[in-house]
Design a protein around this motif. Structure first.
Motif, PDB file in Angstrom:
ATOM      1  N   ASP A  88      33.002  41.221  56.262  1.00 49.09           N
ATOM      2  CA  ASP A  88      32.063  41.105  57.378  1.00 49.09           C
ATOM      3  C   ASP A  88      32.785  40.760  58.675  1.00 49.09           C
ATOM      4  OD1 ASP A  88      29.920  41.736  55.810  1.00 49.09           O
ATOM      5  OD2 ASP A  88      29.528  39.647  55.234  1.00 49.09           O
ATOM      6  N   GLY A  89      32.087  41.007  59.769  1.00 48.53           N
ATOM      7  CA  GLY A  89      32.593  40.693  61.096  1.00 48.53           C
ATOM      8  C   GLY A  89      31.510  40.957  62.112  1.00 48.53           C
ATOM      9  N   HIS A  90      31.805  40.616  63.376  1.00 49.65           N
ATOM     10  CA  HIS A  90      30.825  40.886  64.420  1.00 49.65           C
ATOM     11  C   HIS A  90      30.594  42.390  64.561  1.00 49.65           C
ATOM     12  CE1 HIS A  90      32.378  36.863  65.655  1.00 49.65           C
ATOM     13  NE2 HIS A  90      31.088  36.642  65.865  1.00 49.65           N
ATOM     14  N   VAL A  91      31.676  43.143  64.466  1.00 46.13           N
ATOM     15  CA  VAL A  91      31.591  44.601  64.487  1.00 46.13           C
ATOM     16  C   VAL A  91      32.286  45.107  63.228  1.00 46.13           C
ATOM     17  CG1 VAL A  91      32.193  46.727  65.704  1.00 46.13           C
ATOM     18  CG2 VAL A  91      31.631  44.654  67.005  1.00 46.13           C
ATOM     19  N   GLU A 139      40.240  37.813  47.402  1.00 43.50           N
ATOM     20  CA  GLU A 139      38.990  38.107  48.090  1.00 43.50           C
ATOM     21  C   GLU A 139      39.300  38.523  49.524  1.00 43.50           C
ATOM     22  OE1 GLU A 139      35.981  38.294  46.978  1.00 43.50           O
ATOM     23  OE2 GLU A 139      36.458  37.642  44.939  1.00 43.50           O
ATOM     24  N   PRO A 140      38.587  39.450  50.122  1.00 41.68           N
ATOM     25  CA  PRO A 140      37.462  40.172  49.509  1.00 41.68           C
ATOM     26  C   PRO A 140      37.957  41.120  48.418  1.00 41.68           C
ATOM     27  CG  PRO A 140      37.995  41.123  51.632  1.00 41.68           C
ATOM     28  CD  PRO A 140      38.841  39.893  51.513  1.00 41.68           C
ATOM     29  N   HIS A 141      37.110  41.323  47.448  1.00 39.63           N
ATOM     30  CA  HIS A 141      37.499  42.094  46.282  1.00 39.63           C
ATOM     31  C   HIS A 141      37.753  43.553  46.659  1.00 39.63           C
ATOM     32  CE1 HIS A 141      37.733  43.618  42.258  1.00 39.63           C
ATOM     33  NE2 HIS A 141      36.680  44.398  42.457  1.00 39.63           N
ATOM     34  N   ASN A 142      38.828  44.089  46.126  1.00 40.40           N
ATOM     35  CA  ASN A 142      39.217  45.475  46.380  1.00 40.40           C
ATOM     36  C   ASN A 142      39.298  46.208  45.049  1.00 40.40           C
ATOM     37  OD1 ASN A 142      40.410  47.917  47.048  1.00 40.40           O
ATOM     38  ND2 ASN A 142      41.795  47.010  48.558  1.00 40.40           N
ATOM     39  N   PRO A 143      38.279  46.993  44.690  1.00 42.47           N
ATOM     40  CA  PRO A 143      38.294  47.661  43.382  1.00 42.47           C
ATOM     41  C   PRO A 143      39.434  48.673  43.262  1.00 42.47           C
ATOM     42  CG  PRO A 143      36.519  48.516  44.756  1.00 42.47           C
ATOM     43  CD  PRO A 143      37.074  47.321  45.470  1.00 42.47           C
ATOM     44  N   PHE A 144      39.883  49.222  44.384  1.00 43.76           N
ATOM     45  CA  PHE A 144      40.976  50.189  44.313  1.00 43.76           C
ATOM     46  C   PHE A 144      42.311  49.500  44.060  1.00 43.76           C
ATOM     47  CE2 PHE A 144      37.855  51.848  47.454  1.00 43.76           C
ATOM     48  CZ  PHE A 144      37.301  52.802  46.623  1.00 43.76           C
ATOM     49  N   ALA A 145      42.434  48.233  44.484  1.00 48.22           N
ATOM     50  CA  ALA A 145      43.663  47.486  44.228  1.00 48.22           C
ATOM     51  C   ALA A 145      43.871  47.300  42.733  1.00 48.22           C
ATOM     52  CB  ALA A 145      43.606  46.134  44.935  1.00 48.22           C
ATOM     53  N   LYS A 146      42.780  47.043  41.989  1.00 50.61           N
ATOM     54  CA  LYS A 146      42.906  46.894  40.537  1.00 50.61           C
ATOM     55  C   LYS A 146      43.418  48.196  39.914  1.00 50.61           C
ATOM     56  CE  LYS A 146      40.149  46.171  36.356  1.00 50.61           C
ATOM     57  NZ  LYS A 146      40.498  47.490  35.790  1.00 50.61           N
ATOM     58  N   GLN A 160      35.927  39.423  36.364  1.00 50.03           N
ATOM     59  CA  GLN A 160      34.991  39.908  37.393  1.00 50.03           C
ATOM     60  C   GLN A 160      34.594  41.333  37.077  1.00 50.03           C
ATOM     61  OE1 GLN A 160      36.532  39.681  41.297  1.00 50.03           O
ATOM     62  NE2 GLN A 160      34.659  40.372  42.298  1.00 50.03           N
ATOM     63  N   PRO A 161      33.305  41.628  37.050  1.00 48.50           N
ATOM     64  CA  PRO A 161      32.904  43.027  36.846  1.00 48.50           C
ATOM     65  C   PRO A 161      33.379  43.889  38.020  1.00 48.50           C
ATOM     66  CG  PRO A 161      31.027  41.703  37.529  1.00 48.50           C
ATOM     67  CD  PRO A 161      32.151  40.741  37.285  1.00 48.50           C
ATOM     68  N   VAL A 162      33.974  44.988  37.656  1.00 52.08           N
ATOM     69  CA  VAL A 162      34.550  45.854  38.681  1.00 52.08           C
ATOM     70  C   VAL A 162      33.841  47.196  38.646  1.00 52.08           C
ATOM     71  CG1 VAL A 162      36.619  47.009  39.474  1.00 52.08           C
ATOM     72  CG2 VAL A 162      36.772  44.698  38.548  1.00 52.08           C
ATOM     73  N   GLN A 219      55.574  44.412  54.458  1.00 56.56           N
ATOM     74  CA  GLN A 219      55.286  43.094  53.898  1.00 56.56           C
ATOM     75  C   GLN A 219      53.813  42.967  53.532  1.00 56.56           C
ATOM     76  OE1 GLN A 219      56.365  39.873  56.492  1.00 56.56           O
ATOM     77  NE2 GLN A 219      55.693  38.262  55.061  1.00 56.56           N
ATOM     78  N   PHE A 220      52.956  43.472  54.386  1.00 54.61           N
ATOM     79  CA  PHE A 220      51.516  43.405  54.085  1.00 54.61           C
ATOM     80  C   PHE A 220      51.185  44.206  52.821  1.00 54.61           C
ATOM     81  CE2 PHE A 220      47.265  45.206  54.346  1.00 54.61           C
ATOM     82  CZ  PHE A 220      46.485  44.072  54.574  1.00 54.61           C
ATOM     83  N   LEU A 221      51.758  45.393  52.708  1.00 55.44           N
ATOM     84  CA  LEU A 221      51.476  46.228  51.540  1.00 55.44           C
ATOM     85  C   LEU A 221      51.966  45.577  50.258  1.00 55.44           C
ATOM     86  CD1 LEU A 221      52.454  49.736  53.008  1.00 55.44           C
ATOM     87  CD2 LEU A 221      50.144  48.841  52.657  1.00 55.44           C
ATOM     88  N   GLU A 222      53.122  44.925  50.322  1.00 55.63           N
ATOM     89  CA  GLU A 222      53.689  44.325  49.114  1.00 55.63           C
ATOM     90  C   GLU A 222      53.045  42.993  48.765  1.00 55.63           C
ATOM     91  OE1 GLU A 222      57.824  44.236  50.050  1.00 55.63           O
ATOM     92  OE2 GLU A 222      58.167  46.318  49.390  1.00 55.63           O
ATOM     93  N   ASN A 223      52.262  42.455  49.681  1.00 55.80           N
ATOM     94  CA  ASN A 223      51.528  41.216  49.392  1.00 55.80           C
ATOM     95  C   ASN A 223      50.160  41.479  48.774  1.00 55.80           C
ATOM     96  OD1 ASN A 223      53.583  39.578  50.314  1.00 55.80           O
ATOM     97  ND2 ASN A 223      52.768  39.430  52.400  1.00 55.80           N
ATOM     98  N   LEU A 224      49.924  42.697  48.371  1.00 51.38           N
ATOM     99  CA  LEU A 224      48.632  43.053  47.783  1.00 51.38           C
ATOM    100  C   LEU A 224      48.379  42.212  46.533  1.00 51.38           C
ATOM    101  CD1 LEU A 224      46.193  45.028  47.685  1.00 51.38           C
ATOM    102  CD2 LEU A 224      47.606  46.496  46.243  1.00 51.38           C
ATOM    103  N   ASN A 225      47.169  41.667  46.455  1.00 48.44           N
ATOM    104  CA  ASN A 225      46.748  40.882  45.288  1.00 48.44           C
ATOM    105  C   ASN A 225      45.455  41.489  44.763  1.00 48.44           C
ATOM    106  OD1 ASN A 225      45.963  39.021  43.377  1.00 48.44           O
ATOM    107  ND2 ASN A 225      46.309  37.213  44.683  1.00 48.44           N
ATOM    108  N   PRO A 226      45.461  42.042  43.580  1.00 50.98           N
ATOM    109  CA  PRO A 226      44.249  42.701  43.086  1.00 50.98           C
ATOM    110  C   PRO A 226      43.099  41.737  42.784  1.00 50.98           C
ATOM    111  CG  PRO A 226      45.896  42.575  41.359  1.00 50.98           C
ATOM    112  CD  PRO A 226      46.568  42.094  42.608  1.00 50.98           C
ATOM    113  N   LEU A 227      43.405  40.448  42.738  1.00 48.18           N
ATOM    114  CA  LEU A 227      42.367  39.463  42.403  1.00 48.18           C
ATOM    115  C   LEU A 227      41.914  38.673  43.621  1.00 48.18           C
ATOM    116  CD1 LEU A 227      43.958  38.099  39.092  1.00 48.18           C
ATOM    117  CD2 LEU A 227      42.314  39.962  39.385  1.00 48.18           C
TER     118      LEU A 227
END
Length: 873
Positions: free
Chosen positions: A41-44, A347-354, A369-371, A337-345
């Motif tokens: 979520d966000g203002h926009v 939040e916010p949940h990213n079903p594609f990361a799993k 967590q149901p995915v 660095q951002f790409l390699e810091n990916l955490n599939p668990l």
């Protein structure tokens, strides 16, 4: 400006629902059509659409229950990196206090699986997001635009749906030129150049390397078909022909792939231009590898020129040397660095990361967590915890060496951010602080009630310089500047492909500076340094022209030697150039040379022989004159008027010498001299002969009793007769010179390769008068001499004149057909020969017997002998 109809409809439904008894005060959240959504979520909130899965899975719909989430297959690591890059850029903007201060951007990312129907379904899901309550009224959530989709066909389908609600779409990878049509896609923007630029650049690249016979290949979508059409149109203007046009089906069969590869293998075109995304062209490349088709130079569009899916080690022997245009790249080390810091668990949940995690580490991720996912379930036996490290892997996901589409995503996100910034910085009734135009109703947008249509004008006017030094803005069609890197596939030491930038194309520069090559850095297919040859017909060398083959393209032709008098001084000339009037083609037909100038010259052997004969005749005449002068008191000289004899010898000398005027280069005065000297000399000669003949006749009649005619033919009358006859000819020549004198001309029509310098007659009629007058004198003299041939005469003067006139007339009668039929300088030779022959005829017939008697039989040259001869008669 009114609110979109869907917003009004949803607000009305919400109000109606709230008005019912027992209804909750808050609006209820609608379900997404697809549950596999990454959101924050966000203002926009910005929506992002990505084909994270490349292919769909067939599902049966019974229409008895609500369809579930769409199932897809073929997880695409490259596209997943794009989606993660969008998140990274949004977080960068949120951390930047200078851009959108006090405003937080959110996101919702969808997987469209590269399918039109799913893309449209996703677009509908975006514009019908859950209602929220702000200030006691129900309005749509703040989702002002969509960033996506990657394909041109997908973007076209989405745009048509979004047009109804005036929702802008900013694409990072849809390059089809058709999307520039603002009548059909008024709310479409993109950060990738239009294919119009790419088609033009590819056509110019092909022509630059001299390829005139190329094959084309494209995917069965708007990107492929329109790309081929535009390329063909541009390349045809440059004189290049398309050998074949192959369309790759979206669902390729083995048989169809074999047909396509057979077309490529059997074609004489050595260069193939391919418009397709990597997923579409991959089956073709696999079949090429299977059939071991080599020797083809590939020219790639930006959709696959940097594809690691295609540039594998297995494909290198068949695709090495590939060249093509790639969208501009940027160095973003912080993104890795951002790409390699990916955490599939996380939040916010990213079903594609799993799904990425399980595919990358070949394991099943343990999670309670149901995915919800659009992909088919995996069956890995190994378990993983999510603590594995992406930095320990090496895949296209964390490969940031060729960030091209990712850079387009950066431009798209930041362009939207700058447009929002300019819009939010506006003043009521004035101009925004960021340079944007105020809204038409003189009110600024409310961040809590932001509508999609409010940002369109700001997107049109956005212009900023990013961290990489590039100016980002959209033209009137929503397109950026057409800028590409020219990429060449080269092998590294390990047999893998490295992408080497060997040039650049920039449509914003002047035409002659748009395409720049470092040609020495290019390595072509097979490791060659010289560009391959791809032509239907070999290059026609200089001296030849192209002759098209009936029923075949213009690039297929035969080489025909230029005709005489025409040249081609460059290769592949369609026509030969005609040489100028005084020039002619050389033997090789590649250069015009000055035509050979021909005239009867003193220096050539034939001219020298004629000149020698003429001089010999003149010397002979002078010798005879000298002999006659020395023996002028002898009876044989005095017998027939020695004065006429000397005058005749003088005229003969002039006749011999006038032949010399016909030799050498014709000039203005030479042409006049040769004709007049000829006419007057022969008129004088024939006048003397005529007087001699008349003297013989009159001498016979004077011996008759009572005949006093002899007194009318004395020496004075003879001189006067010669003068009158010669003066008449001189008068005709004077009129000829005054009215239409002879002049030199260049005869270029007799011989095409030579110029004959000759004298034009000027007035043909006056020339005929001169010849006719000579002919009349000769004929009259011949008749009189023939009549007097048997009259008693000393030394047979009448017979000698008869023989001389017989020779004279015979020569000049035969001269006429010989003169007419002789070409070039031989015409002059015939005329000289006639002059010399007739002159020698007169000289020998009349003076040779007398000279012989004077020199060898002097006893006969006495008065006693003369009287005895008379007595004998």
């Amino acid at each position: 400006m009114d609110l979109p109809s869907s917003v009004l409809l949803s607000s009305w439904l919400c109000a109606a629902f709230l008005g019912t008894a027992g209804a909750p005060e808050e609006c209820e959240r609608w379900d997404d059509l697809d549950t596999a959504v990454v959101h924050k979520d966000g203002h926009v909130v910005l929506a992002g659409m990505f084909p994270i899965h490349s292919k769909g899975v067939e599902q049966e719909h019974t229409y008895r229950r609500r369809p579930g989430s769409r199932k897809c297959r073929g997880f695409n690591l490259r596209v997943f990196r794009w989606s993660q890059a969008m998140i990274s850029f949004i977080e960068e903007i949120n951390r930047n206090p200078a851009l959108l201060p006090n405003v937080t951007l959110g996101y919702r990312q969808y997987d469209t699986c590269g399918l039109e129907q799913l893309s449209v379904r996703t677009a509908l899901s975006v514009i019908s997001q859950p209602l929220k309550r702000f200030g006691g009224s129900c309005v749509s959530p703040s989702l002002p635009l969509i960033i996506g989709d990657s394909g041109s066909t997908l973007s076209m389908a989405i745009s048509r749906v979004l047009n109804i609600n005036r929702v802008p779409l900013v694409s990072y990878f849809a390059s089809c030129a058709c999307l520039s049509d603002k009548r059909q896609f008024p709310y479409f923007f993109r950060t990738i150049p239009s294919d119009v630029n790419q088609a033009d650049a590819l056509a110019r690249l092909v022509r630059h390397f001299g390829w005139t016979w190329v094959g084309t290949m494209g995917a069965d979508d708007d990107y492929g078909r329109l790309g081929i059409d535009m390329f063909t149109a541009e390349v045809t203007k440059l004189g290049v022909c398309v050998a074949f046009r192959v369309i790759i089906p979206k669902l390729p069969s083995g048989e169809r792939m074999r047909e396509i590869v057979a077309t490529i293998r059997d074609s004489t075109a050595a260069v193939i231009v391919a418009f397709a995304i990597e997923e579409d062209i991959q089956p073709v490349i696999q079949e090429i590898v299977r059939q071991n088709v080599t020797g083809k130079q590939w020219v790639a569009s930006e959709a696959w020129v940097t594809s690691t899916l295609i540039s594998t080690r297995e494909n290198v022997p068949f695709l090495d040397g590939t060249i093509g245009f790639a969208i501009r790249r940027a160095e973003m080390p912080q993104l890795k660095q951002f790409l390699e810091n990916l955490n599939p668990l996380a939040e916010p949940h990213n079903p594609f990361a799993k799904e990425f995690w399980e595919m990358e580490f070949q394991c099943s991720l343990n999670t309670t967590q149901p995915v919800a996912s659009t992909s088919e379930p995996t069956g890995y036996n190994t378990s993983c915890t999510g603590a594995e490290r992406v930095r320990d892997t090496d895949s296209i996901y964390n490969d940031v060496s060729q960030l091209r589409v990712t850079y387009n995503m950066h431009k798209a996100v930041y362009a939207v951010a700058h447009a929002l910034h300019n819009m939010l910085m506006c003043h009521h009734g004035g101009v925004s602080e960021g340079g944007g135009t105020t809204l038409t109703n003189t009110s600024c947008a409310d961040i809590q009630r932001l509508q999609s249509w409010q940002i369109v004008q700001y997107l049109k006017e956005v212009s900023y310089t990013n961290l990489f030094g590039d100016v980002v803005h959209f033209d009137e069609n929503g397109d950026p500047v057409g800028s590409y890197d020219i990429i060449n596939w080269q092998k590294d030491g390990e047999g893998s492909v490295k992408y080497v930038t060997v040039g650049r194309f920039d449509s914003s520069l002047p035409p002659q500076q748009q395409l720049v090559f470092s040609q020495g850095d290019i390595v072509w297919h097979g490791g060659h340094r010289e560009a391959p040859v791809s032509v239907c017909s070999d290059t026609c060398p200089t001296g030849y022209r192209k002759a098209s083959r009936p029923g075949q393209p213009v690039c297929c032709y035969d080489c025909v030697l230029c005709a005489e008098g025409t040249i081609s001084n460059s290769t592949d000339q369609p026509d030969c150039t005609l040489c100028q009037e005084d020039f002619w083609s050389n033997e090789r037909r590649d250069r015009c040379v000055v035509k050979e100038i021909e005239f009867l010259s003193y220096t050539e052997s034939f001219g020298m022989a004629l000149a020698a004969v003429a001089i010999l005749g003149a010397l002979s005449t002078a010798a005879v004159a000298a002999i006659f002068l020395r023996h002028r008191h002898t009876p044989i000289v005095r017998a027939n008027n020695s004065e006429l004899s000397f005058l005749l010898l003088l005229s003969l000398a002039c006749c011999f010498l006038c032949a010399l005027t016909f030799l050498g280069q014709p000039t203005r005065w030479a042409c006049r001299l040769r004709r007049t000297s000829f006419g007057i000399s022969f008129a004088l000669c024939l006048s003397c002969l005529l007087s001699k003949t008349l003297v013989v006749l009159m001498a016979f009649r004077a011996t008759l009793p009572g005949n006093s005619v002899a007194r009318w033919f004395g020496p004075t009358q003879q001189r006067l007769g010669v003068l009158i006859c010669t003066a008449a000819q001189a008068g005709v020549c004077g009129v000829w010179l005054a009215r239409a004198p002879p002049y030199p001309v260049k005869n270029t029509w007799l011989y095409r390769g030579r110029i004959i310098l000759e004298c034009h007659l000027g007035s043909v009629a006056l020339f005929c008068c001169v010849l006719g007058y000579i002919g009349c004198l000769a004929g009259f003299c011949f008749v009189l001499a023939f009549l007097a041939r048997k009259l008693p005469d000393n030394f047979n003067e009448a017979k000698l004149i008869t023989f001389s006139m017989l020779i004279f007339c015979a020569v000049w009668i035969t001269f006429i057909p010989a003169y007419v039929s002789s070409p070039g300088k031989f015409t002059v030779a015939v005329e000289i020969f006639a002059i010399l022959a007739s002159s020698f005829g007169v000289l020998l017939c009349i003076f040779a017997p007398k000279t012989y008697i004077i020199i060898f039989q002097p006893e006969k040259n006495s008065k006693k002998n003369l009287l005895s001869q008379r007595a004998a008669r």
